[in-house]
Design a protein around this motif. Structure first.
Motif, short mmCIF file in Angstrom:
data_model
loop_
_atom_site.label_atom_id
_atom_site.label_comp_id
_atom_site.label_asym_id
_atom_site.label_seq_id
_atom_site.Cartn_x
_atom_site.Cartn_y
_atom_site.Cartn_z
N LYS A 150 51.23 20.99 -10.04
CA LYS A 150 51.66 20.42 -8.58
C LYS A 150 50.34 20.24 -7.74
O LYS A 150 50.32 18.92 -6.94
CB LYS A 150 52.46 21.44 -7.90
CG LYS A 150 52.97 21.07 -6.58
CD LYS A 150 54.02 19.82 -6.67
CE LYS A 150 54.73 19.56 -5.25
NZ LYS A 150 55.67 18.15 -5.48
N ARG A 151 49.50 20.90 -7.72
CA ARG A 151 48.23 20.61 -7.04
C ARG A 151 47.56 19.42 -7.51
O ARG A 151 47.03 18.52 -6.63
CB ARG A 151 47.30 21.86 -7.22
CG ARG A 151 45.96 21.95 -6.41
CD ARG A 151 45.09 23.16 -6.70
NE ARG A 151 45.90 24.37 -6.57
CZ ARG A 151 46.18 24.98 -5.65
NH1 ARG A 151 45.68 24.44 -4.44
NH2 ARG A 151 46.82 26.22 -5.64
N GLN A 152 47.50 19.33 -9.01
CA GLN A 152 46.83 17.93 -9.54
C GLN A 152 47.67 16.84 -8.85
O GLN A 152 47.08 15.76 -8.69
CB GLN A 152 46.65 17.98 -11.00
CG GLN A 152 45.71 18.92 -11.32
CD GLN A 152 44.34 18.64 -11.10
OE1 GLN A 152 43.93 17.52 -10.89
NE2 GLN A 152 43.51 19.84 -10.71
N LYS A 153 48.90 16.91 -8.82
CA LYS A 153 49.74 15.50 -8.50
C LYS A 153 49.42 15.41 -7.02
O LYS A 153 49.34 14.33 -6.64
CB LYS A 153 51.17 16.11 -8.87
CG LYS A 153 52.17 14.98 -8.42
CD LYS A 153 53.44 15.42 -8.58
CE LYS A 153 54.43 14.24 -8.36
NZ LYS A 153 55.93 14.56 -8.61
N LEU A 154 49.27 16.42 -6.14
CA LEU A 154 49.10 16.22 -4.70
C LEU A 154 47.75 15.59 -4.73
O LEU A 154 47.48 14.82 -3.72
CB LEU A 154 49.31 17.55 -4.00
CG LEU A 154 50.34 18.41 -3.97
CD1 LEU A 154 50.58 19.58 -3.21
CD2 LEU A 154 51.40 17.37 -3.01
N VAL A 155 46.91 15.93 -5.21
CA VAL A 155 45.53 15.39 -5.20
C VAL A 155 45.18 14.04 -5.71
O VAL A 155 44.65 13.23 -4.85
CB VAL A 155 44.36 16.51 -6.00
CG1 VAL A 155 42.93 15.69 -6.28
CG2 VAL A 155 44.07 17.93 -5.38
N ARG A 156 46.22 13.94 -6.81
CA ARG A 156 45.90 12.45 -6.72
C ARG A 156 46.82 11.29 -5.76
O ARG A 156 46.61 10.24 -5.64
CB ARG A 156 46.98 12.22 -8.38
CG ARG A 156 46.13 12.42 -9.39
CD ARG A 156 46.71 12.07 -10.68
NE ARG A 156 48.17 12.75 -10.95
CZ ARG A 156 48.26 13.82 -11.67
NH1 ARG A 156 47.36 14.35 -12.06
NH2 ARG A 156 49.52 14.13 -11.61
N LYS A 157 47.87 11.85 -5.20
CA LYS A 157 48.57 11.53 -4.20
C LYS A 157 47.57 11.44 -3.05
O LYS A 157 47.58 10.20 -2.29
CB LYS A 157 49.67 12.24 -3.71
CG LYS A 157 50.38 11.55 -2.69
CD LYS A 157 51.03 10.18 -2.87
CE LYS A 157 52.03 9.72 -1.83
NZ LYS A 157 52.50 8.22 -1.94
N LEU A 158 46.93 12.31 -2.68
CA LEU A 158 45.80 12.48 -1.35
C LEU A 158 44.75 11.16 -1.62
O LEU A 158 44.22 10.54 -0.95
CB LEU A 158 45.22 13.78 -1.35
CG LEU A 158 44.26 13.88 -0.19
CD1 LEU A 158 45.16 13.57 1.15
CD2 LEU A 158 43.52 15.28 -0.20
N CYS A 159 44.39 11.13 -3.05
CA CYS A 159 43.41 10.09 -3.16
C CYS A 159 43.80 8.76 -2.94
O CYS A 159 43.14 7.74 -2.70
CB CYS A 159 42.75 10.28 -4.66
SG CYS A 159 41.75 11.72 -4.98
N SER A 160 44.96 8.40 -3.55
CA SER A 160 45.55 7.27 -3.39
C SER A 160 45.90 6.71 -1.83
O SER A 160 45.61 5.59 -1.46
CB SER A 160 47.19 7.41 -4.08
OG SER A 160 47.83 6.09 -3.72
N LEU A 161 46.11 7.98 -1.01
CA LEU A 161 46.28 7.51 0.51
C LEU A 161 45.00 7.31 0.96
O LEU A 161 44.82 6.35 1.81
CB LEU A 161 46.98 8.70 0.98
CG LEU A 161 48.52 9.05 0.70
CD1 LEU A 161 48.91 10.10 1.45
CD2 LEU A 161 49.38 7.69 1.33
N LEU A 162 43.88 8.02 0.54
CA LEU A 162 42.47 7.63 0.92
C LEU A 162 42.16 6.34 0.64
O LEU A 162 41.54 5.54 1.30
CB LEU A 162 41.63 8.57 0.38
CG LEU A 162 41.64 10.04 1.08
CD1 LEU A 162 40.71 10.98 0.36
CD2 LEU A 162 41.17 10.08 2.58
#
Length: 334
Positions: A150-162
């Motif tokens: 779940k952490r990796q998924k959130l990090v990918r989402k965060l990178c996408s938003l950035l």
């Protein structure tokens, strides 16, 4: 009279006339008193009528000054038609031109102010949305019981938003440079095929992910700034990708004529809604079928780039379905 004599030019004129009158009267007194009396009477009549006309002119100038002052304080009903004599008519005409120009500039400034206010509101909305999501993700990442997956998924989402915010800021900076007129487009010949390759290359991965096929066909040369025009074409292709279903096709055809170089981009999507066509090139405008990740500035940026090089861009629906964009770059400025 005292009111007129406050004007230094009129005061000086009266003094000179009086000196000349006294000299002439004094000279005629030496030879003939009757002649001197006639000269005195003539100068008296001259001074009387000169005073009347000067006073009338001065009053009209004062009235004109009052009207200009009223205009500067917001009076929109100023009329100058009453000034018909020569020198005042010229002055009135020039002032009228000035007031018309000032009103036009005021309206333009007001419109620019409103556009700036709307743009700031749109930019704020565009940035606030991903920032809200980012704040939520950051708070979730602080959960100690969060699984690694779940952490990796959130990090990918965060990178996408950035990345989304970075693209938005980059596009806005380009648009601001174009608005300010600081971009100097280079008008150089380049092969149309090379231009299309430059435009398609950064989108190839997205095309593969969406299972879209792109066909390009180009012949001839184009006189343009390859870097900026490549981005304009790329933005339009990306827009077509967002509205083309999986397995669809995007075709890009370019040709050169004796008058212009033309690029036609067409997709096999649902086309452009009739109500969206008049506003499709407006910045921050998003049509009914726009992608949720769309900013609504890609087509606006493309239009600015094309028109900035004295070109034209048109959006329409193809008779056989899908949207079609036509770009023309003229060999001579028209």
């Amino acid at each position: 009279m005292n009111h007129l004599l406050r004007n230094p030019e009129i005061k000086k004129e009266v003094q000179i006339k009086l000196i000349i009158a006294f000299l002439l009267i004094g000279a005629t007194l030496i030879f003939n008193q009757i002649t001197a009396l006639m000269v005195l009477l003539g100068f008296s009549c001259f001074f009387f009528f000169d005073y009347r006309f000067t006073k009338k002119r001065y009053q009209r100038i004062e009235m004109l000054s009052t009207q200009i002052d009223a205009l500067l304080h917001g009076d929109e009903q100023i009329q100058f038609q009453s000034y018909t004599e020569g020198e005042l008519s010229i002055l009135q005409s020039e002032i009228y031109k000035m007031t018309v120009r000032l009103k036009e500039q005021q309206q333009l400034l007001q419109k620019d102010k409103q556009n700036l206010s709307n743009a700031i509101a749109d930019i704020s909305h565009q940035i606030r949305t991903p920032l809200t999501s980012m704040n939520l993700i950051v708070s979730m990442l602080g959960d100690e019981e969060l699984t690694e997956e779940k952490r990796q998924k959130l990090v990918r989402k965060l990178c996408s938003l950035l990345s989304r915010i970075d693209r938005l800021i980059s596009a806005l900076l380009k648009m601001s440079r174009l608005d300010a007129g600081t971009v100097q487009f280079q008008r150089e010949p380049c092969a149309l095929e090379a231009l299309l390759q430059k435009a398609v290359e950064p989108l190839q991965v997205l095309l593969d992910l969406r299972d879209l096929t792109i066909h390009t066909n180009a012949n001839g040369t184009i006189y343009t700034d390859m870097l900026w025009t490549g981005e304009a074409v790329s933005n339009i292709i990306k827009n077509c990708m967002e509205h083309t279903p999986v397995g669809g096709t995007i075709s890009v055809h370019a040709k050169e004529t004796p008058i212009f170089s033309e690029i036609v981009i067409r997709d096999t999507g649902s086309g452009i809604a009739p109500e969206d066509l008049p506003r499709i090139f407006e910045r921050f405008y998003k049509g009914k079928t726009s992608d949720e990740n769309s900013f609504g500035i890609g087509l606006a940026l493309s239009r600015m780039i094309v028109t900035g090089q004295n070109g034209t861009i048109k959006a329409e629906n193809h008779p056989d379905g899908g949207a079609m964009f036509t770009l023309r770059f003229y060999k001579e400025i028209i």
